[in-house]
Design an enzyme around this catalytic site. Structure first.
Site, short mmCIF file in Angstrom:
data_model
loop_
_atom_site.label_atom_id
_atom_site.label_comp_id
_atom_site.label_asym_id
_atom_site.label_seq_id
_atom_site.Cartn_x
_atom_site.Cartn_y
_atom_site.Cartn_z
N GLU A 179 -18.42 74.03 56.30
CA GLU A 179 -18.10 72.99 57.28
C GLU A 179 -19.08 71.83 57.23
OE1 GLU A 179 -16.30 74.36 60.97
OE2 GLU A 179 -17.31 72.75 62.03
N HIS B 151 -7.94 80.81 74.56
CA HIS B 151 -8.39 79.78 73.61
C HIS B 151 -7.21 78.90 73.15
CE1 HIS B 151 -10.69 78.03 70.33
NE2 HIS B 151 -9.76 78.42 69.46
N GLU C 26 -2.51 77.46 67.33
CA GLU C 26 -3.21 77.23 66.06
C GLU C 26 -2.20 76.96 64.94
OE1 GLU C 26 -6.41 76.84 65.88
OE2 GLU C 26 -7.26 77.93 67.58
N ASN D 42 -10.67 71.74 63.67
CA ASN D 42 -11.03 71.71 65.10
C ASN D 42 -10.18 70.72 65.89
OD1 ASN D 42 -13.11 73.61 64.77
ND2 ASN D 42 -14.42 72.02 63.93
N ARG E 51 -13.74 70.75 56.64
CA ARG E 51 -13.37 71.90 57.49
C ARG E 51 -13.30 71.52 58.97
NH1 ARG E 51 -15.22 78.26 56.73
NH2 ARG E 51 -14.14 79.02 58.58
N LYS F 19 -5.39 77.06 55.55
CA LYS F 19 -6.79 77.35 55.87
C LYS F 19 -7.56 77.69 54.59
CE LYS F 19 -10.17 79.23 58.87
NZ LYS F 19 -10.56 79.81 60.14
N HIS G 14 -12.40 73.16 74.12
CA HIS G 14 -13.64 73.87 74.48
C HIS G 14 -14.13 73.41 75.84
CE1 HIS G 14 -14.64 75.06 70.06
NE2 HIS G 14 -13.88 75.95 70.66
N HIS H 22 -9.70 71.18 69.56
CA HIS H 22 -10.73 72.12 70.01
C HIS H 22 -11.83 71.45 70.83
CE1 HIS H 22 -8.62 74.66 67.22
NE2 HIS H 22 -9.43 75.68 67.41
N ARG I 265 -28.82 94.27 54.77
CA ARG I 265 -28.76 92.94 54.14
C ARG I 265 -27.37 92.58 53.60
NH1 ARG I 265 -33.88 94.62 52.38
NH2 ARG I 265 -35.49 93.64 53.63
N LYS J 51 -16.24 82.86 58.96
CA LYS J 51 -17.12 82.61 60.11
C LYS J 51 -17.20 83.89 60.93
CE LYS J 51 -16.53 77.66 61.01
NZ LYS J 51 -16.00 76.67 61.98
P1 NAD Z 1 -9.05 88.97 71.20
O1 NAD Z 1 -9.67 89.53 70.01
O2 NAD Z 1 -9.80 89.05 72.48
O3 NAD Z 1 -7.61 89.63 71.40
C1 NAD Z 1 -6.84 89.22 72.51
C2 NAD Z 1 -6.37 90.42 73.34
O4 NAD Z 1 -5.28 91.03 72.65
C3 NAD Z 1 -7.41 91.49 73.55
O5 NAD Z 1 -7.27 92.03 74.83
C4 NAD Z 1 -7.04 92.53 72.50
O6 NAD Z 1 -7.46 93.83 72.81
C5 NAD Z 1 -5.55 92.42 72.51
N1 NAD Z 1 -4.88 92.83 71.27
C6 NAD Z 1 -5.24 92.56 70.02
N2 NAD Z 1 -4.31 92.99 69.17
C7 NAD Z 1 -3.35 93.58 69.90
C8 NAD Z 1 -2.12 94.21 69.60
N3 NAD Z 1 -1.66 94.26 68.34
N4 NAD Z 1 -1.40 94.73 70.61
C9 NAD Z 1 -1.83 94.64 71.89
N5 NAD Z 1 -2.97 94.03 72.25
C10 NAD Z 1 -3.71 93.51 71.26
O7 NAD Z 1 -8.69 87.41 71.01
P2 NAD Z 1 -8.14 86.56 69.79
O8 NAD Z 1 -7.34 85.48 70.40
O9 NAD Z 1 -7.53 87.39 68.73
O10 NAD Z 1 -9.47 85.94 69.17
C11 NAD Z 1 -10.32 85.14 69.96
C12 NAD Z 1 -11.71 85.28 69.40
O11 NAD Z 1 -11.71 84.80 68.06
C13 NAD Z 1 -12.75 84.45 70.14
O12 NAD Z 1 -13.91 85.21 70.30
C14 NAD Z 1 -13.00 83.28 69.22
O13 NAD Z 1 -14.31 82.76 69.34
C15 NAD Z 1 -12.79 83.91 67.87
N6 NAD Z 1 -12.41 82.97 66.81
C16 NAD Z 1 -13.08 83.03 65.65
C17 NAD Z 1 -12.73 82.18 64.61
C18 NAD Z 1 -13.44 82.31 63.29
O14 NAD Z 1 -13.22 81.48 62.41
N7 NAD Z 1 -14.24 83.32 63.10
C19 NAD Z 1 -11.68 81.28 64.76
C20 NAD Z 1 -11.00 81.25 65.96
C21 NAD Z 1 -11.36 82.11 66.99
N1 GLY Z 2 -11.55 78.09 63.33
C1 GLY Z 2 -12.09 76.99 62.61
C2 GLY Z 2 -12.75 77.38 61.34
O1 GLY Z 2 -12.64 78.50 60.88
O2 GLY Z 2 -13.39 76.58 60.74
#
Ligand code: NAD
Ligand code: GLY
Length: 376
Positions: free
Chosen positions: A246, A274, A194, A254, A250, A236, A261, A257, A130, A152
């Site tokens: 949101e 992305h 971003e 986007n 918030r 942020k 998307h 986005h 939990r 998130k």
């Molecule tokens: P990711 O986590 O897939 O990382 C991108 C690539 O870089 C991967 O292959 C990873 O292994 C590699 N990598 C990471 N750190 C590294 C390093 N220091 N050296 C070498 N390689 C490295 O992608 P991302 O762009 O970090 O994140 C995208 C994800 O985040 C998506 O799933 C998206 O939905 C999510 N997201 C979430 C939020 C949120 O608010 N929670 C916001 C934006 C995006």
């Molecule tokens: N990435 C958008 C948010 O965190 O709201």
């Protein structure tokens, strides 16, 4: 968190003010080895790292030689790299590992990786017994400025991206910019999209700073990086503190986005990163703002030029027709009753949500798609 919890290498600190769920973001160099992770939670019995098969071999040495070695460690959970692992079945694997190692409610999870690992770890922590505490240690630029902040968390469902999840705030976010030294250039540029977004939606002075420092940012200049990450996190944090769930403000995060998307979904996730899709989406959003009589054309051009200097696309993929975007945008998580909600700019540094006619949106996509790919 007390300032004393930070150790050498810490350069900047940003607070996310959410009452009892408030936390700090530390930004600096050398933090993997020097940051006292266990001290952030106040009830830590054991620590368990959740990471992936790319990041762990690169950075485990720093972590394990550092302050982490002073704690009881549960074997790390090393997930296969990739968005395709952001699934409920992976969450089950994390829970099984924790149960098998008798992790209890005072176990602290440490997410070491990009947004995929942060989202998985946060969601696993939100539900395990939990709810247990977790810390974000983002290792991509995108995760440092966006996904690790704001709480998130979640996974993808076969019928939609990020469709299953919860809000669960971390106890701290530790951005060690040294980790960016191993990040591939395309992934790094994706994070810059971003960064540009934050200037465009809330802060003209920051946008101007980026215009002056884009080449240094692309070159990963440490001083510029620390300033940029700190400013993005401040923006942020401010938005999240005002609208954690949101329900309004918030949504401005986007910007770019909605169109982005559509590009990601239309091509199949992973084809474009992305941030690449968001970059082209911001240009489409800027054109839409201009068509609505809000943003002057010279400011649209500033967004286009800055995006190009970051090495990011300003137009959508040639294989995706403008008409296809509308259907894809209607099923986006942010649409309401099939009505597309666009984030538009009143001016550089000021954003809001607004509906728009399909014809205006189509024309904006087509104007972006007609652009030359590189700087003139
Ligand atoms: P990711 O986590 O897939 O990382 C991108 C690539 O870089 C991967 O292959 C990873 O292994 C590699 N990598 C990471 N750190 C590294 C390093 N220091 N050296 C070498 N390689 C490295 O992608 P991302 O762009 O970090 O994140 C995208 C994800 O985040 C998506 O799933 C998206 O939905 C999510 N997201 C979430 C939020 C949120 O608010 N929670 C916001 C934006 C995006
Ligand atoms: N990435 C958008 C948010 O965190 O709201």
């Amino acid at each position: 968190m007390e300032p004393g919890l930070y150790t050498k290498g810490f350069k900047r600190r940003v607070n996310v003010a959410l009452g009892l769920r408030s936390y700090d973001i530390a930004i600096g160099r050398g933090l993997l080895a020097s940051f006292d992770f266990g001290n952030c939670s106040g009830r830590t019995s054991a620590l368990c790292v959740v990471t992936n098969s790319t990041v762990w071999p690169l950075w485990q040495g720093r972590l394990l030689k550092g302050v982490l070695s002073a704690y009881t460690l549960i074997d790390p959970i090393v997930i296969e790299d990739g968005e395709h692992r952001k699934l409920l079945s992976t969450i089950e694997t994390v829970w099984s590992h924790l149960l098998a190692h008798r992790a209890d409610r005072s176990t602290l999870l440490i997410a070491v990786g990009g947004g995929v690992i942060g989202d998985i770890t946060g969601f696993a922590a939100a539900c395990y017994q939990r709810g247990i505490d977790f810390i974000q240690v983002p290792t991509t630029l995108l995760a440092m400025v966006d996904s690790s902040v704001g709480g998130k968390t979640g996974v993808n469902h076969p019928l939609g991206k990020n469709m299953i999840g919860s809000f669960h705030q971390p106890k701290a976010v530790i951005c060690d910019i040294d980790t960016l030294s191993t990040l591939p250039p395309r992934e790094y540029a994706s994070g810059i999209a971003e960064v540009i977004k934050y200037g465009a939606i809330t802060d003209l002075a920051f946008f101007e700073y980026l215009e002056q420092h884009m080449e240094a940012l692309v070159a990963r200049d440490p001083e510029v990086l620390i300033d940029v990450i700190a400013r993005c996190c401040e923006i942020k944090a401010d938005v999240v503190a005002k609208d954690e769930r949101e329900s309004g403000l918030r949504e401005i995060l986007n910007f770019g986005h909605t169109f982005g998307h559509a590009i990601e979904a239309g091509l199949g996730y992973g084809e474009w990163l992305h941030g690449e899709a968001v970059a082209a989406g911001m240009v489409m959003g800027a054109y839409l703002s201009e068509a609505l009589g809000l943003l002057p054309m010279r400011d649209v051009n500033r967004i286009i030029e800055l995006t190009k200097r970051a090495g990011l696309p300003v137009r959508g993929p040639s294989s995706l027709a403008a008409a296809e975007y509308l259907d894809l945008m209607r099923v986006d998580k942010k649409a309401r009753n099939g009505a597309i909600r666009y984030i538009v700019l009143d001016s550089l540094g000021k954003a809001r949500t607004q509906p728009a006619d399909d014809a205006l949106a189509l024309a904006s996509i087509e104007r972006a798609n007609a652009l030359a790919a590189t700087s003139s």
